[in-house]
Design an enzyme around this catalytic site. Sequence first.
Site, mmCIF file in Angstrom:
data_model
loop_
_atom_site.group_PDB
_atom_site.id
_atom_site.type_symbol
_atom_site.label_atom_id
_atom_site.label_comp_id
_atom_site.label_asym_id
_atom_site.label_seq_id
_atom_site.Cartn_x
_atom_site.Cartn_y
_atom_site.Cartn_z
ATOM 1 N N ARG A 1 54.708 1.919 -8.928
ATOM 2 C CA ARG A 1 54.158 0.620 -8.543
ATOM 3 C C ARG A 1 53.235 0.783 -7.339
ATOM 4 O O ARG A 1 52.170 0.152 -7.275
ATOM 5 C CB ARG A 1 55.284 -0.374 -8.233
ATOM 6 C CG ARG A 1 56.090 -0.779 -9.457
ATOM 7 C CD ARG A 1 57.156 -1.801 -9.121
ATOM 8 N NE ARG A 1 56.594 -3.102 -8.790
ATOM 9 C CZ ARG A 1 57.293 -4.097 -8.269
ATOM 10 N NH1 ARG A 1 58.584 -3.939 -7.990
ATOM 11 N NH2 ARG A 1 56.704 -5.252 -7.990
ATOM 12 N N CYS B 1 58.128 -4.520 0.300
ATOM 13 C CA CYS B 1 58.445 -4.084 -1.065
ATOM 14 C C CYS B 1 57.738 -5.053 -2.007
ATOM 15 O O CYS B 1 56.607 -5.441 -1.745
ATOM 16 C CB CYS B 1 59.961 -4.043 -1.272
ATOM 17 S SG CYS B 1 60.792 -5.626 -0.954
#
Length: 279
Positions: free
Chosen positions: A176, A234
Amino acid sequence: MGTLMDVSALNARMASGQRTVLLDVRWALGDPDGRAHYLREHIPGAVYVDLPTELAEPAEPARGRHPLPPAEKLQGAARRWGVCEGDTVVAYDDAGSTSAARLWWMLRNAGFGTAYLLDGGLPAWRRAGFPLRGGLEQAAPGDVTLTGGGMPVIDAAEAAGWAARGVLLDARAGERYRGEIEPVDPRAGHIPGAVSAPTTGNLDDVGRFLPTEELRVRFARLGVDAATPTAVYCGSGVTAAHEIAALEIAGFSAALFPGSFSEWSNDASRPVATGPEPG
């Protein structure tokens, strides 16, 4: 203040009758059935905490997928969980503390210093052969008073320039960060200048936190030291709390960007970098 409690210490507390508030925070991206898992089996005495509704406000583009709730909402929830002044709270999950850390961080931010993560969580409890129980448990109402501002936070504007003055860690999975996949947020990639530091690197092969010295080495390799300001993000501010816990175990403090990449990527005016380098 502590960070971790192991299963033997928790079992000893429970056996000796020391007051301990156990909170089950089972939740994971892609698995909405934490409550069902809890009802099937949990550590005796544990109260279930629903992360999306009790540890977050509804998603909104300007604040991300899991905005932090106001202190009064957290206080009301903590009282429902049975938390009283002076209690010891132990939070756990079954995913290496990656969701339980959200609760740990929020309680610490709210001025509650005696909150711990159960190291290894439910799997460690099972391996030790300690008892489990099914069904719903409810606690007598607590009386805890919670505030806010106990932990450092940054906003998107500060995150944009953080790498110029310190270390900005991206706690998401490497793919990611690199922009190879993005299952939930509008754009793929990372905040320019951020360093990839997946939370999985904080744990051993059975989901316990690495020893202090190993975590210190890990974060030193990522550019963290006591003199360098460190911040973490995050996807939505959940697993970043896990990274902050690992940093604390290693002896470092760090700020949280609560909106994280879900907030950042919703603003088309903010740049996104891809690839393995900070950019």
